[in-house]
Motif scaffolding. Structure first.
Motif, PDB file in Angstrom:
ATOM      1  N   CYS A   1       0.868  -1.180   0.000  1.00 30.03           N
ATOM      2  CA  CYS A   1       0.000   0.000   0.000  1.00 30.03           C
ATOM      3  C   CYS A   1       0.904   1.229   0.000  1.00 30.03           C
ATOM      4  O   CYS A   1       1.509   1.556   1.036  1.00 30.03           O
ATOM      5  N   ALA A   2       0.967   1.920  -1.126  1.00 26.67           N
ATOM      6  CA  ALA A   2       1.857   3.083  -1.217  1.00 26.67           C
ATOM      7  C   ALA A   2       1.336   4.262  -0.415  1.00 26.67           C
ATOM      8  O   ALA A   2       2.117   5.140  -0.032  1.00 26.67           O
ATOM      9  N   GLY A   3       0.016   4.312  -0.159  1.00 27.23           N
ATOM     10  CA  GLY A   3      -0.527   5.408   0.639  1.00 27.23           C
ATOM     11  C   GLY A   3      -1.986   5.192   0.964  1.00 27.23           C
ATOM     12  O   GLY A   3      -2.812   5.022   0.066  1.00 27.23           O
ATOM     13  N   LEU A   4      -2.304   5.189   2.247  1.00 25.36           N
ATOM     14  CA  LEU A   4      -3.683   5.077   2.720  1.00 25.36           C
ATOM     15  C   LEU A   4      -3.996   6.322   3.537  1.00 25.36           C
ATOM     16  O   LEU A   4      -3.230   6.718   4.407  1.00 25.36           O
ATOM     17  N   ASP A   5      -5.150   6.919   3.267  1.00 25.51           N
ATOM     18  CA  ASP A   5      -5.531   8.210   3.865  1.00 25.51           C
ATOM     19  C   ASP A   5      -6.749   8.006   4.770  1.00 25.51           C
ATOM     20  O   ASP A   5      -7.866   8.002   4.279  1.00 25.51           O
ATOM     21  N   THR A   6      -6.549   7.888   6.069  1.00 25.31           N
ATOM     22  CA  THR A   6      -5.317   7.882   6.826  1.00 25.31           C
ATOM     23  C   THR A   6      -5.412   6.798   7.897  1.00 25.31           C
ATOM     24  O   THR A   6      -4.491   6.035   8.086  1.00 25.31           O
ATOM     25  N   VAL A   7      -6.549   6.764   8.620  1.00 26.06           N
ATOM     26  CA  VAL A   7      -6.725   5.831   9.741  1.00 26.06           C
ATOM     27  C   VAL A   7      -7.456   4.612   9.206  1.00 26.06           C
ATOM     28  O   VAL A   7      -8.686   4.625   9.057  1.00 26.06           O
ATOM     29  N   ALA A   8      -6.703   3.565   8.875  1.00 29.32           N
ATOM     30  CA  ALA A   8      -7.271   2.447   8.123  1.00 29.32           C
ATOM     31  C   ALA A   8      -7.016   1.123   8.811  1.00 29.32           C
ATOM     32  O   ALA A   8      -5.998   0.931   9.475  1.00 29.32           O
ATOM     33  N   THR A   9      -7.970   0.215   8.616  1.00 30.61           N
ATOM     34  CA  THR A   9      -7.802  -1.183   8.979  1.00 30.61           C
ATOM     35  C   THR A   9      -8.016  -2.000   7.712  1.00 30.61           C
ATOM     36  O   THR A   9      -9.028  -1.823   7.023  1.00 30.61           O
ATOM     37  N   VAL A  10      -7.069  -2.892   7.419  1.00 26.04           N
ATOM     38  CA  VAL A  10      -7.065  -3.620   6.153  1.00 26.04           C
ATOM     39  C   VAL A  10      -7.418  -5.084   6.411  1.00 26.04           C
ATOM     40  O   VAL A  10      -6.792  -5.743   7.263  1.00 26.04           O
ATOM     41  N   PHE A  11      -8.404  -5.578   5.649  1.00 24.79           N
ATOM     42  CA  PHE A  11      -8.864  -6.960   5.781  1.00 24.79           C
ATOM     43  C   PHE A  11      -8.738  -7.671   4.445  1.00 24.79           C
ATOM     44  O   PHE A  11      -9.106  -7.123   3.395  1.00 24.79           O
ATOM     45  N   LEU A  12      -8.248  -8.916   4.471  1.00 21.54           N
ATOM     46  CA  LEU A  12      -8.215  -9.784   3.295  1.00 21.54           C
ATOM     47  C   LEU A  12      -8.955 -11.065   3.634  1.00 21.54           C
ATOM     48  O   LEU A  12      -8.563 -11.790   4.568  1.00 21.54           O
ATOM     49  N   ASN A  13     -10.037 -11.299   2.908  1.00 23.49           N
ATOM     50  CA  ASN A  13     -10.880 -12.477   3.158  1.00 23.49           C
ATOM     51  C   ASN A  13     -11.279 -12.580   4.624  1.00 23.49           C
ATOM     52  O   ASN A  13     -11.288 -13.655   5.234  1.00 23.49           O
ATOM     53  N   GLY A  14     -11.587 -11.422   5.209  1.00 25.77           N
ATOM     54  CA  GLY A  14     -12.068 -11.367   6.582  1.00 25.77           C
ATOM     55  C   GLY A  14     -10.988 -11.312   7.630  1.00 25.77           C
ATOM     56  O   GLY A  14     -11.283 -11.044   8.808  1.00 25.77           O
ATOM     57  N   ALA A  15      -9.725 -11.577   7.259  1.00 25.39           N
ATOM     58  CA  ALA A  15      -8.628 -11.553   8.231  1.00 25.39           C
ATOM     59  C   ALA A  15      -8.006 -10.159   8.260  1.00 25.39           C
ATOM     60  O   ALA A  15      -7.748  -9.558   7.202  1.00 25.39           O
TER      61      ALA A  15
END
Length: 820
Positions: free
Chosen positions: A88-102
């Motif tokens: 992820c080159a840049g996420l704006d700003t306060v993020a939680t990332v999920f892949l297939n629910g994890a």
């Protein structure tokens, strides 16, 4: 070799249910552009009006207080590669990332990249990726509650979250707190090892260029690796032993062609190739950039006048003819290389050689710095701290360190980047803005500016100078002391007449400026007020400065006749802005070499607004731009008051001597000559020469009816003994003709009387129209030709009449009892 697969397709965005979302706003998904942000996605979907128009910004303020969910699905086939990262080159700003629910991880910094191990959670077939963006407001308010409040120039808590500060509103910008995937995102598959960071430090000395390529690797194997670097036919290689993760490979280049700033030489760059190989010799990762060989230092050696602040490139002192750069669009993902190139072309056409990237915005894109390298524009880069006290505790402290290390390493390859500044105005703020009492002993950022950031620059990029803040005058001094270091001049705009720029003898002015409204076509696109007036609701909403309208009026009252209507007000305030900045620039340049830089606030705008910019929010050139082009020209002729007398100053910023004769005449405003002299000019390259004017030319018995004109090699310098409002100007008389061209019009104006600051505004007839020149003063019998790029169907009569064709003396004093 490693493989990067972008994941930019098929995204949707929707608000997460919560109290911030208006009851009548549909909580449903809309297509999302990645990279992008929620505002531009909602705008494209027709869910919101344009935040830049009228006062829509206010009604849309809830967007920054809501949570937003981005989702996409993609197919995946099992890969033999041992590592697969979600990069992820840049996420704006306060993020939680999920892949297939994890949950893969969380972020809280717009200004750095993130990488998560995705391999354990990928599955053959369809995969679902979700990014939940929490409100940046809520996060900042929670941090503030935990650490204690800190002073801030604006109401919102931008100093408690590592996000573009001006998203929260500024005195020229809208409050549009964004969220979204604002930089590329994708899956990076790799084996053995990858280049986690490449940091080339290019230096040149004694005819030898050296590139010390610092490499960091991430490993999946403990086998020995090799890394090679090649540039201009020279190559070097080194081994990275089993288990080691860093290396330095140095390439030497004999007699390299140098990179120079524009106006000083060519912008020669050399391709640098870096290759990482496995023990078997297979290339596993590569990295490529164009670099430039040049030396840069900041001369702050004390002298008889204080402490200079001079950029020295390749051993040559450079006078910085600069402008401050803010984000050119609040929605930064709308910026393209073409748009950057357009702004840079406008800057160069105004004879600019330096851009200061201001600390309340962003670290700019690769396109920005690459174009600056290509064009020879010097870049001074602020770390991102502006106009506020910043906490030095967690969770902010570690984010600052990670961000700074990443950005210093990322930008190390760019020869255009010549200086780092620790903050914008924060050390000054601590001294002069009443912070100590409000802080009550809490941290405010000093440790960042004096310890953390200089240590990072010294470690990762000792090829460039660091300065603790803008402004800063050195330890144990007031931070905004004119005789020492860099300074900002804001009392003129805020409190005084612009002629008080001449009170200063600074070493380097990193900010100063004066406001004016945007171009008329820009106003009419953005504001629907009927009638349009300087104090109509839309105009007031697009004026963000405290008492901005009153300060514009103060400037008009001091210099110009009273406007009769909005057209007069619009023209005269633009003239006043252009004159004010020219007074400052010409004075500071006339002080060379005592003063070695002026950085005008500001080049550009991020939306349609009354501001200090030379280029308005729609990319149109304001009168200030034309004035700046003259004031920043390589050769400048200017008349200056010194010790109660008038002097002629010839400034030569070119590489060749300037020799010639200046004709200096005292004239009546009706055009008759009163006294005349000839002054020989012999100005060495990169110098300024001050020449006295004889008393019969420089003195006036009737200031309201006389002026001085200096003329040399097609350059003119004017001196008016009185302000325009007090000058006995004749009513303007002229002949104006408009001749059609294949791509526009040629407008010729022949003066029958003096025409002060003659200007042509074709955008009033065609919003796409532009003109090659503005603010030309003519004496009786003289003529000027304006080339207009516009539609061929314009009315020539309208093109040569008010309000398109204007001069200051067409605003005649009102007679008693008249109404406007």
């Amino acid at each position: 070799m490693s493989v990067f697969r972008p994941l930019h397709d098929g995204w949707t965005v929707a608000p997460a249910a919560g109290p911030a979302v208006p009851a009548d706003f549909p909580v449903s998904q809309v297509p999302a552009a990645v990279p992008g942000c929620v505002h531009t996605d909602l705008l494209a979907a027709g869910r919101i009006p344009d935040p830049y128009l009228d006062d829509n910004e206010t009604a849309l303020g809830w967007i920054g207080h809501a949570d937003w969910v981005y989702e996409t699905a993609f197919e995946w086939d099992a890969t033999s590669r041992s590592r697969v990262d979600l990069a992820c080159a840049g996420l704006d700003t306060v993020a939680t990332v999920f892949l297939n629910g994890a949950e893969l991880g969380t972020t809280a910094n717009m200004h750095r990249s993130y990488r998560f191990d995705a391999r354990p959670h990928l599955r053959t077939g369809e995969n679902r990726l979700r990014v939940h963006f929490g409100s940046a407001y809520r996060y900042a308010e929670e941090v503030r509650a935990g650490l204690g409040d800190r002073p801030n120039a604006y109401p919102d808590p931008f100093n408690f979250v590592r996000k573009m500060a001006c998203n929260f509103g500024w005195d020229w910008g809208p409050n549009v707190v964004t969220a979204g995937i604002w930089q590329p995102i994708g899956l990076h598959s790799w084996d053995t090892a990858r280049l986690a960071a490449v940091r080339p430090l290019a230096t040149v000395a004694d005819g030898v260029g050296r590139v010390a390529v610092h490499v960091e690797v991430e490993r999946e194997s403990d086998e020995p690796l090799s890394v090679s670097a090649a540039v201009t036919g020279f190559r070097a290689e080194t081994t990275i032993a089993p288990g080691e993760r860093t290396a330095v490979v140095t390439v030497e280049v004999r007699d390299p062609e140098l990179w120079w700033p524009r106006g000083y030489g060519e912008q020669v760059r050399h391709l640098l190739d870096v290759t990482l190989r496995s023990a078997g010799g297979d290339a596993v990762d590569t990295w490529q950039r164009r670099i430039g060989f040049r030396s840069v230092r900041l001369d702050t050696t004390a002298d008889a006048h204080g402490t200079p602040f001079t950029l020295v490139v390749n051993g040559v002192p450079v006078f910085a003819r600069g402008v401050n750069w803010i984000p050119d669009d609040t929605f930064v993902t709308r910026m393209t290389r073409e748009r950057y190139a357009e702004r840079f072309a406008q800057a160069i056409a105004a004879n600019v050689n330096l851009l200061r990237v201001w600390g309340g915005g962003r670290y700019e894109s690769e396109e920005f710095y690459d174009l600056a390298d290509e064009l020879g524009l010097l870049v001074a880069q602020d770390f991102l701290f502006a106009c506020a006290a910043y906490p030095e505790e967690e969770p902010i402290a570690s984010e600052v360190v990670a961000e700074a290390r990443e950005q210093v390493a990322r930008l190390a390859s760019h020869p255009s980047l010549v200086a780092w500044f620790g903050s914008n105005e924060n050390i000054w703020g601590f001294h002069d803005w009443g912070w100590p009492e409000r802080l009550a002993g809490r941290t405010w950022g000093e440790g960042y500016y004096l310890e953390v950031l200089p240590a990072i620059v010294a470690e990762l990029d000792p090829t460039r100078p660091y300065w603790p803040s803008s402004p800063y005058s050195g330890p144990s001094r007031h931070p905004n002391e004119p005789a020492h270091g860099s300074m900002h001049i804001w009392d003129v705009w805020n409190e005084k007449d612009y002629v008080h720029y001449r009170d200063y003898r600074p070493r380097f002015v990193a900010e100063f400026g004066y406001q004016g409204p945007p171009v008329y076509a820009t106003l009419r696109r953005a504001i629907s007020d009927e009638p349009l007036a300087h104090d109509s609701p839309g105009m007031l909403h697009h004026q963000k400065a405290i008492d901005g309208d009153a300060k514009l009026q103060r400037g008009l009252d001091a210099h110009l006749p009273a406007p009769h209507d909005f057209d007069d007000w619009h023209y005269l305030t633009q003239v006043n802005q252009a004159r004010a900045v020219a007074v400052g620039v010409e004075h500071f340049r006339s002080l060379r070499p005592l003063c070695m830089g002026t950085v005008v606030w500001q080049l550009n705008d991020c939306w349609p607004v009354t501001s200090w910019a030379a280029i308005d929010g729609d990319g149109r050139r304001k009168p200030l731009w034309y004035s700046l082009r003259r004031a920043y020209a390589d050769r400048l002729l200017t008349i200056q008051p010194r010790d109660g007398e008038l002097v002629l100053v010839a400034v030569n910023d070119g590489a060749e001597p300037w020799q010639g004769t200046a004709a200096v005449t005292r004239l009546a405003v009706t055009g008759e000559g009163r006294a005349k002299t000839a002054i020989e000019l012999d100005v060495p390259p990169r110098r300024a020469v001050t020449l006295p004017l004889p008393g019969d030319v420089a003195g006036s018995e009737d200031p309201s009816r006389e002026l001085v004109l200096a003329d040399a090699d097609g350059l003119r310098a004017w001196w008016f003994f009185a302000e325009d409002k007090d000058i006995a100007y004749p009513a303007p008389e002229y002949e104006a003709t408009a001749e059609p061209l294949s791509d526009g019009w040629r407008v010729t104006v022949r003066a029958g009387t003096i025409l002060r600051d003659l200007a042509l505004f074709p955008d009033r007839l065609d919003p796409s129209a532009s003109v090659d020149e503005l603010m030309v003063t003519l004496l009786p019998g003289e003529s000027a030709t304006f080339t207009v790029t516009a539609r061929p169907d314009l009315d020539p009569a309208a093109l040569t009449a008010r309000p398109v064709l204007r001069c200051v003396n067409d605003v005649q004093p009102q007679t008693p009892g008249s109404t406007s």
